[in-house]
Design a protein around this motif. Structure first.
Motif, PDB file in Angstrom:
ATOM      1  N   ARG A   1       3.663  17.754  -2.429  1.00 20.82           N
ATOM      2  CA  ARG A   1       3.445  19.327  -2.557  1.00 20.82           C
ATOM      3  C   ARG A   1       2.476  19.687  -3.211  1.00 20.82           C
ATOM      4  O   ARG A   1       2.373  19.388  -4.628  1.00 20.82           O
ATOM      5  CB  ARG A   1       4.780  19.771  -2.998  1.00 20.82           C
ATOM      6  N   GLY A   2       1.223  20.129  -2.696  1.00 24.53           N
ATOM      7  CA  GLY A   2       0.015  20.503  -3.426  1.00 24.53           C
ATOM      8  C   GLY A   2      -1.313  20.147  -2.579  1.00 24.53           C
ATOM      9  O   GLY A   2      -0.981  19.898  -1.392  1.00 24.53           O
ATOM     10  N   ASN A   3      -2.582  20.242  -3.207  1.00 29.10           N
ATOM     11  CA  ASN A   3      -3.757  19.622  -2.388  1.00 29.10           C
ATOM     12  C   ASN A   3      -4.316  18.388  -2.857  1.00 29.10           C
ATOM     13  O   ASN A   3      -3.616  17.845  -3.683  1.00 29.10           O
ATOM     14  CB  ASN A   3      -4.733  20.996  -2.452  1.00 29.10           C
ATOM     15  N   PHE A   4      -5.302  17.981  -2.046  1.00 32.44           N
ATOM     16  CA  PHE A   4      -5.704  16.788  -2.483  1.00 32.44           C
ATOM     17  C   PHE A   4      -6.310  16.570  -3.709  1.00 32.44           C
ATOM     18  O   PHE A   4      -5.862  15.440  -4.190  1.00 32.44           O
ATOM     19  CB  PHE A   4      -6.899  16.427  -1.537  1.00 32.44           C
TER      20      PHE A   4
ATOM     21  N   ILE B   1       0.850  -1.070   0.080  1.00 31.12           N
ATOM     22  CA  ILE B   1      -0.069   0.121  -0.086  1.00 31.12           C
ATOM     23  C   ILE B   1       0.908   1.299   0.107  1.00 31.12           C
ATOM     24  O   ILE B   1       1.897   1.521   0.610  1.00 31.12           O
ATOM     25  CB  ILE B   1      -0.863  -0.072   1.203  1.00 31.12           C
ATOM     26  N   THR B   2       0.355   2.398  -0.843  1.00 33.31           N
ATOM     27  CA  THR B   2       1.239   3.554  -1.056  1.00 33.31           C
ATOM     28  C   THR B   2       0.162   4.613  -0.760  1.00 33.31           C
ATOM     29  O   THR B   2      -0.955   4.586  -1.312  1.00 33.31           O
ATOM     30  CB  THR B   2       1.910   3.594  -2.204  1.00 33.31           C
ATOM     31  N   VAL B   3       0.572   5.384   0.189  1.00 28.20           N
ATOM     32  CA  VAL B   3      -0.477   6.408   0.469  1.00 28.20           C
ATOM     33  C   VAL B   3      -0.076   7.854   0.026  1.00 28.20           C
ATOM     34  O   VAL B   3       0.989   7.988   0.692  1.00 28.20           O
ATOM     35  CB  VAL B   3      -1.134   6.317   2.019  1.00 28.20           C
ATOM     36  N   PHE B   4      -0.478   8.850  -0.254  1.00 25.36           N
ATOM     37  CA  PHE B   4      -0.185  10.194  -0.589  1.00 25.36           C
ATOM     38  C   PHE B   4      -1.139  10.992   0.296  1.00 25.36           C
ATOM     39  O   PHE B   4      -2.317  10.886   0.051  1.00 25.36           O
ATOM     40  CB  PHE B   4      -0.171  10.509  -2.044  1.00 25.36           C
ATOM     41  N   TYR B   5      -0.558  12.002   0.785  1.00 25.44           N
ATOM     42  CA  TYR B   5      -1.244  13.145   1.359  1.00 25.44           C
ATOM     43  C   TYR B   5      -0.697  14.441   1.340  1.00 25.44           C
ATOM     44  O   TYR B   5       0.444  14.662   1.032  1.00 25.44           O
ATOM     45  CB  TYR B   5      -1.554  12.806   2.999  1.00 25.44           C
ATOM     46  N   PRO B   6      -1.661  15.356   0.993  1.00 21.24           N
ATOM     47  CA  PRO B   6      -1.190  16.843   1.009  1.00 21.24           C
ATOM     48  C   PRO B   6      -0.299  17.389   2.032  1.00 21.24           C
ATOM     49  O   PRO B   6      -0.736  17.474   3.229  1.00 21.24           O
ATOM     50  CB  PRO B   6      -2.417  17.633   0.495  1.00 21.24           C
TER      51      PRO B   6
END
Length: 503
Positions: free
Chosen positions: A202-205, A171-176
């Motif tokens: 670096r950015g928003n959801f 599992i790979t999770v990205f968050y802003p």
């Protein structure tokens, strides 16, 4: 047996297992079944059924290629001893002075008694079990799955908790970066598990979510991963296996109302749902299609009120200011699951849905007037700015002695904004997170002194209200940070590929 296809075409017909394993259709659409609602839940005897029995019944209807024994095993593993309440999602009546002009009884459905103190646990304790009972033969593809998910706050930790060390999965999770609460960030960055990767973006959801969809559409990446035996899938509510477990708690709420004597079988109930990505409230629409007497589904938004504007005007415009609010899980401008709603209320018009989604890629679409009218028959809407969220938290505590988080506060405020449907006999706000996930926002709303440290703030909140922080939140302070990667949007694909190489 129900078959699934994309919201944008009927080129492929998949089983539920295949749809779950894939997550998203190759054309970018979401998987739907035209058989939704052909079989319905019998309301007779609903009051006598507990959560696990209801889950077996609802999931059996929506995922018919799973055997009854497989569904029962998934339900037992997901809900047998992982939730703090025996009801799994308990219903609480708001005591004291009514806030409803029509004096209808109002309730809160607490969806946050799972391991990460957020509503996503209900689905993300189930999805890994459903995924584990698929196999490469179902899809004719790789034998390992990499779950790739963008989160606005709660999905990430709930997915990590569900999939950590799951056999055959990574599992790979990205968050802003900087746009989730400190508690939410620590829940993810301290996650253990040999198959776990977490990365700030670096950015928003919306940036992160769009990039994840791009990763799924990258055929060259898919080919490279397939060569090493890896297939991508999703734990966001774009995955039908994430969506359908959420249908259960609408029926569970109704069963609790029946047991309390607040309604009789067949009476209509109104549900007010804080939502950003439209998944939680779409599950209510699925419940309605399955026979639940739903008077109205009220969409509650925060200052990022793109859904309110859409439901009011029929125009969906993503080209607007993005606000970082105290309800970060709702800070979304592209509501992915709205596509499924459009498909069903447009009577399965794939061409229309595909055209609207193409227009959205350019920034904006407007639905036909007759479609908007059908949507407004089912969905109401309200929203709260930051001052109104704080006022709602304070009002709910002072009026009812009940503590709510900022997301739930959007629902509480919307319930007072929107007149009840004429046939409604009760109103239910879905409470999506523990107030202790956002202790600074909640304490500040109550006029309490807020130390700069979230965990000290939890203690202030406990002392002032006589409530207790969930142990899994208060213990985060002592856990070491295991994940500190940060990437730009265009680096997300490479991060996924590197994480997949470790499987």
């Amino acid at each position: 047996m129900a078959t699934y296809h994309s919201t944008r075409s009927r080129i492929e017909a998949l089983s539920a297992k295949q749809a779950i394993r894939r997550g998203i259709a190759p054309d970018g659409g979401l998987y739907v079944s035209d058989e939704l609602g052909e079989r319905r839940i019998d309301l007779a005897g609903l009051a006598s059924k507990g959560y696990l029995e209801l889950a077996r019944e609802v999931l059996g209807l929506l995922l018919p290629d799973y055997s009854a024994d497989a569904i029962a095993a998934c339900v037992d593993e997901a809900y047998g001893d992982t939730f703090a309440s025996p009801e799994v999602t308990p219903l609480v009546k708001l005591a004291g002075e009514s806030t409803d002009a029509q004096a209808l009884p109002s309730y809160v459905l607490e969806l946050w008694h799972g391991p990460t103190s957020a509503f996503k646990d209900v689905a993300l304790q189930m999805l890994p079990r459903l995924m584990a009972r698929t196999n490469a033969a179902d899809e004719g593809a790789a034998d390992k799955i990499m779950i790739v998910t963008a989160t606005s706050g709660d999905t990430g930790k709930a997915a990590l908790a569900g999939f950590a060390d799951a056999p055959g999965c990574g599992i790979t999770v990205f968050y802003p970066e900087g746009k989730v609460s400190r508690v939410q960030e620590l829940q993810m960055s301290t996650q253990e598990g040999a198959n776990v990767s977490v990365c700030a973006v670096r950015g928003n959801f919306d940036d992160a979510q769009s990039a994840v969809k791009g990763i799924f559409a990258d055929r060259e990446l898919a080919a490279r991963l397939a060569a090493s035996g890896v297939q991508l899938s999703s734990a966001n509510s774009i995955n039908v296996g994430r969506l359908v477990p959420q249908v259960v708690y609408y029926f569970a709420a109704y069963a609790q109302l029946l047991r309390e004597g607040a309604v009789e079988a067949g009476d209509a109930v109104e549900f007010c749902v804080p939502t950003g990505n439209f998944g939680d409230i779409l599950a209510g629409y699925y419940a309605k299609r399955l026979g639940l007497p739903v008077a109205k589904l009220i969409v509650a938004s925060d200052k990022n009120n793109v859904l309110f504007d859409f439901l009011t005007t029929g125009a969906y415009d993503r080209e607007r200011p993005f606000y970082t609010t105290t309800s970060p899980s709702m800070d979304i401008l592209i509501s992915s699951n709205l596509e499924r709603m459009l498909y069903y209320l447009a009577d399965g018009d794939c061409e229309l849905v595909a055209r609207l989604m193409d227009e959205l890629a350019g920034g904006r679409y407007t639905v036909p007037a007759d479609l908007l009218a059908r949507i407004q028959e089912v969905f109401g809407c309200g929203w709260a700015d930051e001052d109104e969220v704080a006022a709602a938290i304070k009002d709910c505590w002072e009026r009812h002695g009940y503590l709510i988080d900022p997301h739930t506060a959007c629902g509480y405020h919307a319930l007072q904004q929107v007149a009840a449907a004429p046939d409604a006999r009760a109103r239910v706000v879905l409470s999506t997170a523990s107030p202790y996930k956002f202790p600074r926002a909640v304490a500040s709303s109550l006029g309490l002194f807020c130390p700069p440290d979230d965990f000290a703030c939890m203690q202030v909140l406990e002392k002032a209200t006589g409530t207790c922080a969930p142990t899994q939140l208060s213990e985060l302070r002592e856990k070491p940070v295991l994940h500190d990667a940060v990437v730009d949007i265009d680096g997300m694909g490479a991060f996924v590929e590197a994480a997949s190489a470790k499987l």
